[in-house]
Design a protein around this motif. Structure first.
Motif, PDB file in Angstrom:
ATOM      1  N   ASN A  70       0.820  -1.203   0.000  1.00 41.17           N
ATOM      2  CA  ASN A  70       0.000   0.000   0.000  1.00 41.17           C
ATOM      3  C   ASN A  70       0.861   1.263   0.000  1.00 41.17           C
ATOM      4  N   ASN A  71       1.761   1.352   0.982  1.00 40.79           N
ATOM      5  CA  ASN A  71       2.548   2.574   1.113  1.00 40.79           C
ATOM      6  C   ASN A  71       3.635   2.686   0.059  1.00 40.79           C
ATOM      7  N   GLY A  72       4.009   1.537  -0.521  1.00 40.10           N
ATOM      8  CA  GLY A  72       5.047   1.587  -1.548  1.00 40.10           C
ATOM      9  C   GLY A  72       4.519   2.027  -2.899  1.00 40.10           C
ATOM     10  N   SER A  73       3.194   2.157  -3.010  1.00 43.33           N
ATOM     11  CA  SER A  73       2.611   2.456  -4.326  1.00 43.33           C
ATOM     12  C   SER A  73       3.133   3.761  -4.911  1.00 43.33           C
ATOM     13  N   GLU A  74       3.071   4.836  -4.095  1.00 42.90           N
ATOM     14  CA  GLU A  74       3.511   6.127  -4.614  1.00 42.90           C
ATOM     15  C   GLU A  74       4.968   6.049  -5.068  1.00 42.90           C
ATOM     16  N   LEU A  75       5.763   5.389  -4.225  1.00 46.22           N
ATOM     17  CA  LEU A  75       7.190   5.295  -4.513  1.00 46.22           C
ATOM     18  C   LEU A  75       7.422   4.541  -5.817  1.00 46.22           C
ATOM     19  N   ALA A  76       6.660   3.458  -6.012  1.00 51.14           N
ATOM     20  CA  ALA A  76       6.814   2.679  -7.236  1.00 51.14           C
ATOM     21  C   ALA A  76       6.416   3.508  -8.450  1.00 51.14           C
ATOM     22  N   ASP A 117      14.055   8.829  -1.722  1.00 46.10           N
ATOM     23  CA  ASP A 117      13.667   7.421  -1.802  1.00 46.10           C
ATOM     24  C   ASP A 117      13.519   6.978  -3.252  1.00 46.10           C
ATOM     25  N   ALA A 118      12.923   7.858  -4.069  1.00 44.66           N
ATOM     26  CA  ALA A 118      12.730   7.487  -5.473  1.00 44.66           C
ATOM     27  C   ALA A 118      14.066   7.315  -6.178  1.00 44.66           C
ATOM     28  N   ILE A 119      15.016   8.214  -5.881  1.00 44.31           N
ATOM     29  CA  ILE A 119      16.336   8.093  -6.500  1.00 44.31           C
ATOM     30  C   ILE A 119      17.026   6.827  -6.013  1.00 44.31           C
ATOM     31  N   LEU A 120      16.879   6.555  -4.716  1.00 41.13           N
ATOM     32  CA  LEU A 120      17.474   5.332  -4.175  1.00 41.13           C
ATOM     33  C   LEU A 120      16.878   4.107  -4.847  1.00 41.13           C
ATOM     34  N   ALA A 121      15.567   4.155  -5.119  1.00 42.23           N
ATOM     35  CA  ALA A 121      14.925   3.015  -5.772  1.00 42.23           C
ATOM     36  C   ALA A 121      15.573   2.760  -7.123  1.00 42.23           C
ATOM     37  N   VAL A 122      15.825   3.843  -7.855  1.00 40.52           N
ATOM     38  CA  VAL A 122      16.462   3.701  -9.165  1.00 40.52           C
ATOM     39  C   VAL A 122      17.874   3.135  -9.000  1.00 40.52           C
TER      40      VAL A 122
END
Lengths: 355, 363
Positions: free
Chosen positions: B68-74, B280-285
């Motif tokens: 649920n909370n990871g949706s925005e990040l994804a 967080d988004a940059i880290l995800a990449v």
């Protein structure tokens, strides 16, 4: 546009020829300094009020001494072609550790300074190692550094508090009068303008960094590595060590800046220096440092910090004093300088390649 | 199953391929976290079906939380991957842009009144307006990067500094509250469906980007521009336009994430909403193994990377780490992951492996 420029250039006015002959660093520095003085003179001329008092200028200096130090380190790393976004976090961590050491552990000021330097050096050294020798992107390394520093700040102590240590408070409230400057207050008493100790430290650091960058071999190496890594390597420069040193010095300056910040606010708080890294980057850019590396100057950075702070003062004294104007003004200023730099550099490039 | 022997024979080869696969590190990290949680407390994986205050069925549990909370990040990771690949830099303004998009949505829905009885406009209209605004800001970033040749991080620093101020300005610094329960569907639950809505939105975004990457030349063009801008120009591409497009797509992602974010609380807090989400988004990449200097990218790896970060966050919360101290732990994990995936370190291990192999052969 470019064509007509090219045609008129050989006929040449002295000024434009002179501008063309300048190095990128000096040209951008000149733009920054001119803009700052224009801005300040306009403020004095049209707004009068506070800007007539010399103390207004020194207040700007007082509250931005730490930022000047941080931005100097940032400029150095940017000149070398990297970036360090951990400086704000380190500042917060340093101020919190020093505050806890002074207040709860009953330490002395000298020990606090040592702590500040040690934290700064440790961050600089570890980040430098990872960037230079493990070849990891500086953005990611220092991003993690920022996260770590900010997190550790709340681990050390999660609630803000003021420091009551006597020696520290004495140091904090020390005012150094600026000779010959001051203003007459309502009672007709002459109040001399003053600066805090932090300002002296900041100016000293600007001078040291200026000398380091301009007249030493190491300073030249920073520019060479930032300008073109490959040719720097061919010149026999130890690129890895140079990169490492840039991060180490930036870390050290973040430690010093952290202590100066602490000296100014006199409290430890997890929200200390929030966004300082972005302010430092913005000041460096306004001061004419380019993120692509190889171009920049700490004197420009010094004026960059002052410009950023002066425009905020001007905007709020015009009457736009709602909180959101600060952010918008800063951004507009940054945008303006970026566009000017971009246009100036591309025009120069075109002319240079045209002959 | 029939050619099991073959698989066994070439197992060393396929093992190597597996390690070389870009999805390996994020999936390994995900598994590592899962195993850690399984050992520490198996109840981490328990999913219970309960009923919320309105009497609708609702799934709950840590895993549901993560998804649920990871949706925005994804969703953001999708756009960030494209921007990273095309421009070789990162957009640090997405958090501020989410604040703007959310503020626009609330402004349109409330029509200037901070506490409206009814919605002043359909939700879809508000969302579309937010999309347009977010895409315009994306285009602004993109034009600075592509045409003025400003480094992406610095160009987006402008919006990073101004964004939250602009968001506050849009709503005149008021904090509107939407009382209509329909608006809360996007960040909560649709009555009768026990799975949180953001999951569906995220999956929809993934499907859309998957189809786009499959059907159009977006992947090819983006990678071409990221790998070598001038040669892509010589091949007839318009690198500037493609860069702007990447930023505009990120703007669209931002608008979707903004809708979810404001819908979760039916209100907005300008200085807190989506704080640090850009990092967080940059880290995800980065966790997805994508080069931050641009070029080739793997969308799936980035999305898995986003969930790794959310998994880590939720795990840390579960172990009672206070929210403010969270970044420190995150940083340690990130540093470990980055060091493991650093080319120099990998090379070092490769040569070590080779040496060991040689020794074995000699023996």
């Amino acid at each position: 546009m470019a064509k007509t420029d090219k045609n008129t250039a050989p006929a040449g006015k002295g000024l434009s020829a002179k501008l063309m002959g300048m190095t990128d660093t000096n040209l951008l520095l000149t733009i920054t300094v001119i803009v700052f003085f224009l801005m300040y003179i306009c403020a004095v001329a049209f707004l009068r009020g506070g800007f007539l008092k010399p103390q207004t200028f020194f207040l700007i200096l007082n509250s931005n001494a730490a930022l000047i130090i941080l931005a100097c380190g940032m400029s150095l790393v940017m000149i070398t072609g990297g970036i360090d976004i951990s400086v704000g976090g380190v500042t917060a961590l340093v101020s919190m550790c020093c505050a806890v050491y002074l207040d709860y552990k009953g330490g002395n000021v000298f020990g606090a300074i040592l702590i500040a330097l040690a934290i700064g050096l440790a961050f600089g050294a570890i980040q430098g190692l990872m960037v230079a020798y493990l070849d990891i992107q500086p953005f990611i390394v220092t991003l993690a550094g920022m996260f770590f520093a900010k997190g550790m700040t709340t681990v050390v102590n999660s609630s803000p508090f003021n420091v009551a240590n006597e020696a520290f408070v004495a140091l904090k409230t020390t005012r150094i009068n600026v000779p010959g400057l001051g203003s007459v207050n309502k009672k007709g008493i002459f109040v001399p303008a003053y600066v805090e100790i932090g300002v002296l430290v900041a100016i000293l650091i600007v001078i040291v960094m200026f000398v380091l960058l301009r007249w030493t071999k190491l300073g030249r190496n920073f520019y060479a590595v930032g300008g073109n890594k490959q040719s720097a390597l061919m010149l026999g420069i130890n690129v890895k060590r140079t990169k490492f040193l840039s991060h180490l010095i930036c870390g050290l300056l973040a430690g010093i800046g952290g202590f100066v910040y602490f000296l100014h606010v006199g409290s430890g708080s997890p929200s200390n220096a929030a966004g300082a890294e972005m302010d430092a980057i913005a000041s460096s850019i306004i001061g004419g440092t380019m993120l692509t590396g190889g171009v920049g100057n700490v004197v420009g950075t010094f004026f960059g910090v002052l410009s950023l702070s002066t425009i905020q003062n001007i905007v709020s004294s015009i009457g736009f004093d709602e909180a959101w104007w600060t952010g918008i003004t800063k951004a507009a200023m940054l945008c303006l300088f970026l566009l000017v730099q971009s246009v100036v550099m591309s025009v120069r490039k075109k002319r240079n390649s045209a002959g | 199953m029939a050619n099991g022997e073959n698989v066994k024979k070439s197992s060393s080869g396929s093992w190597k391929n597996l390690i070389r696969n870009q999805c390996f590190i994020p999936i390994a990290a995900l598994l590592l976290l899962a195993v850690f949680n399984l050992i520490a407390d198996p109840s981490f994986f328990k999913i219970t079906l309960g009923y919320n205050s309105a009497g609708d069925p609702v799934l709950s549990g840590f895993i549901i939380n993560i998804i649920n909370n990871g949706s925005e990040l994804a969703i953001l990771a999708i756009g960030m991957t494209l921007v990273t690949a095309a421009s070789g830099g990162q957009d640090i303004s997405v958090g501020a842009a989410i604040a703007i998009a959310g503020s626009v949505i609330l402004r349109v829905l409330c029509g200037g009144n901070a506490r409206p009885e009814t919605l002043q406009a359909p939700i879809i209209v508000a969302f579309l307006v937010a999309c347009v605004v977010a895409m315009l800001f994306g285009a602004f970033n993109g034009v600075l990067v592509a045409y003025f040749k400003i480094q992406p991080m610095i160009a987006t620093l402008i919006l990073y500094t101004a964004g939250r101020s602009i968001a506050a300005w849009i709503n005149n610094n008021e904090l509107p509250v939407i009382s209509d329960p329909k608006f809360a569907y996007f960040g909560g639950f649709i009555p009768g469906i026990p799975i949180p809505t953001p999951c569906f939105i995220a999956i929809a975004c993934m499907i859309v980007i998957g189809i786009v990457l499959k059907v159009t030349n977006l992947r090819l063009y983006t990678q071409a521009v990221g790998i070598n801008q001038s040669s892509s120009k010589l091949n007839g591409l318009n690198p500037e336009l493609i860069k702007v497009m990447a930023f505009v797509i990120l703007g669209l992602c931002v608008a979707v994430a903004g809708l979810i974010k404001v819908s979760r609380v039916s209100s907005i807090n300008y200085s807190v909403i989506a704080k640090d989400i850009e990092m967080d988004a940059i880290l995800a990449v980065a966790l997805g193994g994508n080069a931050l200097s641009g070029g080739k990218f793997s969308m799936a790896a980035s999305i898995i990377g986003a969930f790794v970060i959310q998994f880590l966050t939720t795990t840390l919360y579960k172990f009672g780490v206070p929210a403010t101290a969270l970044p420190a732990y995150k940083a340690v994990v990130v540093i470990l992951l980055v060091i493991v995936s650093a080319p120099t370190v990998r090379e070092y291990f490769d040569t070590m492996m080779k040496k060991m192999k040689l020794k074995k052969e000699v023996a």
